[in-house]
Design a protein around this motif. Structure first.
Motif, short mmCIF file in Angstrom:
data_model
loop_
_atom_site.label_atom_id
_atom_site.label_comp_id
_atom_site.label_asym_id
_atom_site.label_seq_id
_atom_site.Cartn_x
_atom_site.Cartn_y
_atom_site.Cartn_z
N UNK A 1 -7.98 -14.11 1.85
CA UNK A 1 -6.98 -15.14 2.14
C UNK A 1 -5.59 -14.55 2.33
N UNK A 2 -5.28 -13.53 1.52
CA UNK A 2 -3.93 -12.97 1.52
C UNK A 2 -3.78 -11.76 2.43
N UNK A 3 -4.88 -11.32 3.05
CA UNK A 3 -4.86 -10.13 3.91
C UNK A 3 -4.32 -8.91 3.16
N UNK A 4 -4.77 -8.80 1.92
CA UNK A 4 -4.38 -7.68 1.07
C UNK A 4 -5.43 -7.46 0.01
N UNK A 5 -5.01 -6.93 -1.13
CA UNK A 5 -5.94 -6.69 -2.23
C UNK A 5 -6.17 -7.96 -3.04
N UNK A 6 -7.39 -8.13 -3.52
CA UNK A 6 -7.65 -9.19 -4.49
C UNK A 6 -7.01 -8.80 -5.83
N UNK B 1 -7.54 -6.42 -12.96
CA UNK B 1 -6.80 -5.50 -12.10
C UNK B 1 -5.38 -5.29 -12.62
N UNK B 2 -4.79 -6.33 -13.19
CA UNK B 2 -3.44 -6.19 -13.74
C UNK B 2 -3.41 -5.18 -14.88
N UNK C 1 0.27 -13.12 -3.68
CA UNK C 1 -0.61 -14.28 -3.82
C UNK C 1 -0.59 -15.10 -2.53
N UNK C 2 -1.28 -16.23 -2.55
CA UNK C 2 -1.38 -17.05 -1.34
C UNK C 2 0.00 -17.52 -0.87
N UNK D 1 2.38 4.12 -7.03
CA UNK D 1 1.85 2.95 -6.32
C UNK D 1 0.41 2.71 -6.74
N UNK D 2 -0.10 1.49 -6.51
CA UNK D 2 -1.51 1.22 -6.82
C UNK D 2 -2.47 2.14 -6.08
N UNK D 3 -2.15 2.54 -4.86
CA UNK D 3 -3.01 3.44 -4.11
C UNK D 3 -3.15 4.79 -4.79
#
Length: 378
Positions: free
Chosen positions: A138-143, A148-149, A337-338, A369-371
């Motif tokens: 939906x967000x065209x990114x990471x869930x 995950x947090x 987020x959305x 970064x998360x990556x």
């Protein structure tokens, strides 16, 4: 009977039965104190000489009253109240302090063998939004969810501590919106917006406290002292307050951890010739912040040469230099987020450690970064 032990109900009952002087004598308080308390009761809706005989609940104040009379006799009355935000904040802090007394406490842990006294490592954490749920398609990114947090926030803090020099002082700055929602309904207190939440409010609290404690534990491994500042955000007006109270109790036996206790919108850090102000960024525009710092910290302003404001709220990095102060907003590690995705917001995700020298101001910074954390996990 001392003034602080006299309740509103006791004052009302005494004034129903006695004159003002007799009521003060009966209650064991000074008549001037009683007059002040009676005025406060009038603001809450109890003023029998004006046909107002029902006080609104604690945490509210009287907004207005309409009374219907027939032949001089009161037939009906409408009492309108509104939230007394300052009083509700006082009640929230008192409740948090009472509840925190039953929390477990952390025993002291051994610190680093040697540290650099002239350095201070600052860890600004932009808008963690713990409790948020996002669906990548939906967000065209990471869930994103609370699992995950924990992985990303704790991993980034640990990585930044590894990169940082052994500065004597560390400051962890939660720049606000640590929690995604502020109540059981999953809404923000100010706007009433409904948030996309991953699970229940109680779970969000547990995870949020776990992440902050892990951040503190990472910093304690390298730095002699760790100061924690929880800035009030627009998503967690009350969350920032009770988290500071809970952390202060948890680390009461650990002298190396200092939890800022002021429930203020602005916090300040002084390190030699360095002065840092912190604010979420939702109630005061950037161009006004230099004047706020100069007014709030006039003496520290004169002692220092390098002055900074650190902000959250906008989720993107911006740096603007004003006369005497640099104002910077920080990215967040959290996925969009959305709401952000549909609004076209596309900021980078990262967290930084900024190294301050007591004589020369900022001397270095590190970014994770998360990556980068995905590479470590692989």
């Amino acid at each position: 009977m001392s003034d602080r032990k006299v309740t509103d109900d006791q004052i009302i009952e005494a004034l129903k039965l006695h004159t003002m002087p007799k009521a003060a004598e009966h209650l064991g308080i000074h008549i001037r104190t009683l007059r002040k308390r009676k005025s406060a009761l009038a603001r809450k809706g109890w003023s029998p000489e004006h046909d107002l005989t029902h006080a609104v609940p604690d945490g509210f104040h009287l907004k207005g009253a309409s009374t219907l009379y027939k032949d001089g006799v009161q037939v009906m009355q409408w009492v309108k109240s509104s939230i007394d935000h300052e009083r509700q904040r006082e009640l929230m802090i008192a409740a948090c302090q009472a509840m925190s007394e039953d929390l477990p406490q952390i025993d002291p842990v051994s610190g680093p063998i040697s540290t650099l006294a002239n350095l201070m490592a600052v860890y600004p954490i932009g808008d963690a939004h713990i409790g948020m749920r996002a669906w990548g398609e939906e967000t065209q990114g990471d869930s994103w969810d609370m699992t995950e947090a924990v992985r990303v926030q704790c991993g980034a803090m640990a990585a930044l501590v590894d990169l940082a020099p052994a500065a004597e002082q560390a400051v962890i700055i939660n720049l606000g919106d640590w929690f995604h929602a502020d109540n059981m309904e999953g809404m923000t207190s100010r706007s009433g917006h409904i948030m996309d939440l991953d699970g229940r409010y109680a779970k969000m609290i547990s995870v949020g406290m776990k992440v902050m404690r892990q951040c503190i534990a990472s910093a304690l491994k390298k730095h002699a002292t760790v100061r924690v500042i929880n800035v009030v955000g627009n998503h967690d007006d009350t969350g920032a307050l009770w988290m500071s109270v809970a952390l202060r109790h948890t680390y009461e036996n650990e002298p190396r951890v200092i939890i800022d206790r002021a429930p203020a919108a602005f916090h300040y850090i002084e390190h030699g010739k360095v002065l840092i102000g912190t604010h979420h960024g939702h109630t005061c525009k950037s161009e006004r912040l230099p004047g706020v710092m100069a007014a709030d910290q006039s003496e520290a302003w004169g002692r220092t040469k390098y002055r900074y404001w650190y902000l959250g709220h906008v989720h993107h990095q911006s740096v603007k230099e004003y006369a005497g102060v640099t104002v910077e907003s920080f990215n967040t590690l959290t996925a969009k987020d959305a709401y952000a995705a549909f609004g076209g917001y596309r900021a980078q995700q990262n967290m930084k450690c900024i190294v301050m020298h007591s004589e020369f101001g900022e001397v270095s910074r590190h970014t994770v970064s998360p990556d980068m954390l995905k590479e470590v996990a692989a």
